[in-house]
Design an enzyme around this catalytic site. Structure first.
Site, PDB file in Angstrom:
ATOM      1  N   CYS A  81     -58.118  50.215  -0.030  1.00  0.00           N
ATOM      2  CA  CYS A  81     -56.904  50.603  -0.746  1.00  0.00           C
ATOM      3  C   CYS A  81     -57.037  50.325  -2.236  1.00  0.00           C
ATOM      4  O   CYS A  81     -57.644  49.325  -2.644  1.00  0.00           O
ATOM      5  CB  CYS A  81     -55.702  49.837  -0.196  1.00  0.00           C
ATOM      6  SG  CYS A  81     -55.273  50.270   1.499  1.00  0.00           S
ATOM      7  N   CYS A  88     -49.220  46.826   4.671  1.00  0.00           N
ATOM      8  CA  CYS A  88     -48.519  47.216   3.451  1.00  0.00           C
ATOM      9  C   CYS A  88     -49.256  46.690   2.223  1.00  0.00           C
ATOM     10  O   CYS A  88     -49.834  45.598   2.261  1.00  0.00           O
ATOM     11  CB  CYS A  88     -47.090  46.674   3.465  1.00  0.00           C
ATOM     12  SG  CYS A  88     -45.974  47.583   4.549  1.00  0.00           S
ATOM     13  N   CYS A 124     -58.741  54.971  -0.843  1.00  0.00           N
ATOM     14  CA  CYS A 124     -59.865  55.758  -1.346  1.00  0.00           C
ATOM     15  C   CYS A 124     -60.983  55.836  -0.310  1.00  0.00           C
ATOM     16  O   CYS A 124     -61.557  54.798   0.052  1.00  0.00           O
ATOM     17  CB  CYS A 124     -60.390  55.151  -2.653  1.00  0.00           C
ATOM     18  SG  CYS A 124     -61.775  56.076  -3.359  1.00  0.00           S
ATOM     19  N   CYS A 144     -50.159  51.420   4.356  1.00  0.00           N
ATOM     20  CA  CYS A 144     -51.388  52.210   4.439  1.00  0.00           C
ATOM     21  C   CYS A 144     -51.724  52.464   5.901  1.00  0.00           C
ATOM     22  O   CYS A 144     -51.974  51.519   6.658  1.00  0.00           O
ATOM     23  CB  CYS A 144     -52.537  51.487   3.735  1.00  0.00           C
ATOM     24  SG  CYS A 144     -54.111  52.376   3.841  1.00  0.00           S
TER      25      CYS A 144
END
Length: 278
Positions: A116, A102, A110, A96
């Site tokens: 995440c 990760c 979002c 991300c």
């Protein structure tokens, strides 16, 4: 139910990659030494064929060192490795860029909740969307009474500001109820039906030995993979998977037996929710 689902989404710990996927410092340095480095980042796409070959050999050594087996490849056909986090990427894991880490079975980051959406909180996120949509539509339905009263009482001038308020509320609620909430429900229904994540729809997973292989195990199994063993409409933990291991549907049946997921001695003692073979 909407607030309960939102709370579970926000306060459920985001699924991160376990430490067992982190190789030794020696292997990490060897991999970086044969990977092009520009502008303070490693650029795998600029690797020469010889460098890619060396990288693949080192990545296989990393999997042996960590005692893990992965099926997914990156865009150049290598086993997936995150240079920023310093570990092998389990299947369906993505880095991300917003969080800088990760996430296992990463769906998306979002902006509405500023976190995440991953394997750990995906069910709760979907329930939050569903219950919030129901709340909006219930508000619109019950607000019809105001419009009906306006035409029955017929105080056209005195109550004009009220009907304008209802009209504005209807438009705002209707728009918000359809976009983004309604469209998100439709969109994620389609994703779950195919057992895809948001990022996988735009960038499909590439699986070893069969480029046409995917995670689609049939609609019922796909929904169960997200919502778990039961209590689908309740924001409580019911998942049967660990977010690291997934069944794979191979199209090329001749190649299917070339890949069997067995993580050494752990496969015999794996929890009932963990998939040990594909």
């Amino acid at each position: 139910m909407s607030m309960w689902s939102l709370a579970k989404t926000l306060f459920t710990k985001v699924g991160r990659v376990p430490e067992k996927y982190r190789p030794s410092k020696e292997l990490e340095d060897r991999l970086k030494a044969v990977t092009p480095f520009e502008n303070n980042r490693y650029i795998v796409e600029k690797s020469t064929p010889e460098q890619l070959k060396q990288q693949n050999i080192i990545l296989e050594e990393m999997c042996t060192y960590c005692k893990v087996v992965v099926a997914e490849c990156d865009q150049v056909g290598r086993l997936k490795y995150c240079y920023e986090c310093g570990h092998i990427k389990p299947d369906r894991t993505r880095h991300c860029s917003s969080c800088g880490k990760c996430c296992i079975k990463y769906d998306h980051h979002c902006p509405w909740i500023n976190m995440c959406v991953t394997h750990a909180n995906y069910k709760y996120f979907l329930l939050y969307i569903i219950y919030t949509s129901i709340l909006v539509y219930w508000y619109l339905l019950t607000s019809l009474e105001g419009a009906v009263r306006y035409f029955i009482i017929q105080k056209w001038k005195e109550d004009l500001w009220k009907i304008l308020y209802y009209l504005f509320s209807f438009i705002a609620g209707g728009v918000f109820g359809y976009y983004p909430l309604g469209e998100l429900i439709i969109f994620h229904y389609q994703l779950i039906s195919l057992n895809e994540t948001t990022v996988e729809q735009t960038k499909p997973a590439v699986l070893r030995f069969d480029n046409a292989a995917d995670y689609n195990m049939g609609k019922w199994n796909n929904f169960r993979a997200v919502f778990g063993w039961g209590l689908w409409m309740w924001p409580i933990e019911s998942n049967e998977q660990d977010g690291l291991h997934f069944d794979i549907r191979y199209v090329n049946t001749q190649q299917r037996n070339r890949f069997v997921r067995v993580e050494e001695e752990q496969s015999s003692s794996a929890p009932s929710g963990e998939s040990s073979t594909n």
